[in-house]
Design an enzyme around this catalytic site. Sequence first.
Site, PDB file in Angstrom:
ATOM      1  N   HIS A  51     -37.102   0.972 -26.250  1.00 43.67           N
ATOM      2  CA  HIS A  51     -36.913   2.307 -25.693  1.00 43.67           C
ATOM      3  C   HIS A  51     -35.403   2.525 -25.632  1.00 43.67           C
ATOM      4  CE1 HIS A  51     -41.002   1.499 -23.884  1.00 43.67           C
ATOM      5  NE2 HIS A  51     -41.163   2.590 -24.609  1.00 43.67           N
ATOM      6  N   ASP A  54     -33.989   0.618 -22.940  1.00 39.72           N
ATOM      7  CA  ASP A  54     -33.982  -0.844 -23.100  1.00 39.72           C
ATOM      8  C   ASP A  54     -32.674  -1.227 -23.791  1.00 39.72           C
ATOM      9  OD1 ASP A  54     -36.680  -1.228 -22.221  1.00 39.72           O
ATOM     10  OD2 ASP A  54     -37.426  -0.730 -24.226  1.00 39.72           O
TER      11      ASP A  54
HETATM   12  C1  XLS Z   1     -47.794   3.612 -24.039  1.00 38.36           C
HETATM   13  C2  XLS Z   1     -47.181   3.356 -25.326  1.00 38.36           C
HETATM   14  C3  XLS Z   1     -45.717   2.945 -25.248  1.00 38.36           C
HETATM   15  C4  XLS Z   1     -45.086   3.153 -26.580  1.00 38.36           C
HETATM   16  C5  XLS Z   1     -43.607   3.108 -26.651  1.00 38.36           C
HETATM   17  O1  XLS Z   1     -48.985   3.760 -23.874  1.00 38.36           O
HETATM   18  O2  XLS Z   1     -47.922   2.418 -26.045  1.00 38.36           O
HETATM   19  O3  XLS Z   1     -45.579   1.649 -24.791  1.00 38.36           O
HETATM   20  O4  XLS Z   1     -45.611   2.251 -27.506  1.00 38.36           O
HETATM   21  O5  XLS Z   1     -43.024   4.164 -26.027  1.00 38.36           O
END
Ligand code: XLS
Length: 346
Positions: A51, A54
Amino acid sequence: MPKPHSYRFCFGPWNLSEGQDPYGPTTRPAQSFDWKLEQMKALGYDAMMFHDDDAVPDIDGKSDTQLRKETKELKKKLSDAGIAPEMVAPRLWFSPNTIDGAYTSNDPKCRQYAIDRSLRCIDIANYLGTDLVVLWLAREGTYLREAKNGRRSVDLLVAALDKMLAHDKKIRLSIEPKPNEPMDHAYLPTIGHALAIAQLTRDAKRVGCLIESAHAILAGLDPADEIDFAMAFGKLWSLHLNDQNGLKFDQDKPFGSANLRVAFNQVRALERNGYGKKGEFVCFDVHPFRPTKVEHWLAHLDNSRRTFLLLLEKARSFNERQAQALIADRNYAALDQMVLEHLMGK
Ligand code: XLS
Ligand code: MG
C-alpha cells in the site's frame, strides 16, 4: 506439450498481520518492516506488494521531497534483499477524507483528496520501479441505495481513472473487485465490471484487473472462471490467491484451505492461460488465523505456496486424455470422480 514454466511468489506487509478483528484487539505484537522483509527472504519469496503507506508511513503528512527520499531508501532495501516491488495500491479507506467513499464521495473536497493521494501513489510506484498500481475500491459503493447516485458514481470513477492515466503515460491500473465489505454493495463487484469500466477510460489498454479468490467467491462466482475471463482479454496483471468459506466476512484463508477443488481449478486456469509468462506474480493475500502464536506466524504464507505447488503437480499430472474421453461420452459422473480421486492421490 508446452514447456512448464515456473511461478514467482509475492505477499504484502499486511499479510503478516497481528490478529485484530472487529471484536477484539491484536493477538501478536507488531513487527517492523525490516523484520517482515527478513521473513520474506527466509521464506524464499520473490516480490513484495505495497500500500502507498506501507512504502511511506504517514504519507499524508509528508512532503513530495520526503516521499521521494523514503521511497528511494525502500527501493535500495528491496534490491539489497533481492526482492522485487510488485505493485503499489493507494489506501483509500483509512483517512477521515474517505469516510463516505473516495472517488465517489459526495463531498468534492474528499474526492479531490482521493485523486491527489492516488497520483502520489503513482509517484511512489515510479520511484520504486514498478508500473503497476492496484485499486481496491474499498468504499466506492453504498450502505444504502439512496445515499449516492449510481450513474454519477460510474462517471466519477471513470474521471478518477482518467486522471491517473494522464498523470503517467506508462502506469497500468489493476482494479481489484470485491462485491461487499466494508460496503453493503460495491460499484465494481466483479471482473466483468472492472473490464467494462476500463472501456470508458481514455486508455482502456492500461486498465486491467486483479482477481482475489475470496472476492470472487463472495460474489458467488468461481475464481477459475474469473481467471479465464480476465485472461481472455489479456488483462490479468496480478492475482491474490486465498480462500473463503462461503458468503460471510472476507476470510483471507490460506490458499486451498476451504475448498481444494476450487483451488485446483484456479491453478488449472492459470496454467492453461500461461499466467506469469509476462512477469506477473502469484500473490497470496492471506492472513494468519487469529489464534496463531508468534512462532507460527509465517505458516499461512509457507503453506499457501506449498499447496499451490502441490496443486500445480496435480494440474500437470491430470490425465487430460482420459478426461477428454469422458467429456466426449458425456460421462460427467465419471469425470467428477476422476477429479476427486486424482486430488486424493488415487
Ligand atoms: C481487501 C483487499 C486488499 C487489497 C489491497 O479485501 O484484498 O487487501 O488486496 O489493497
Ligand atoms: Mg486482495
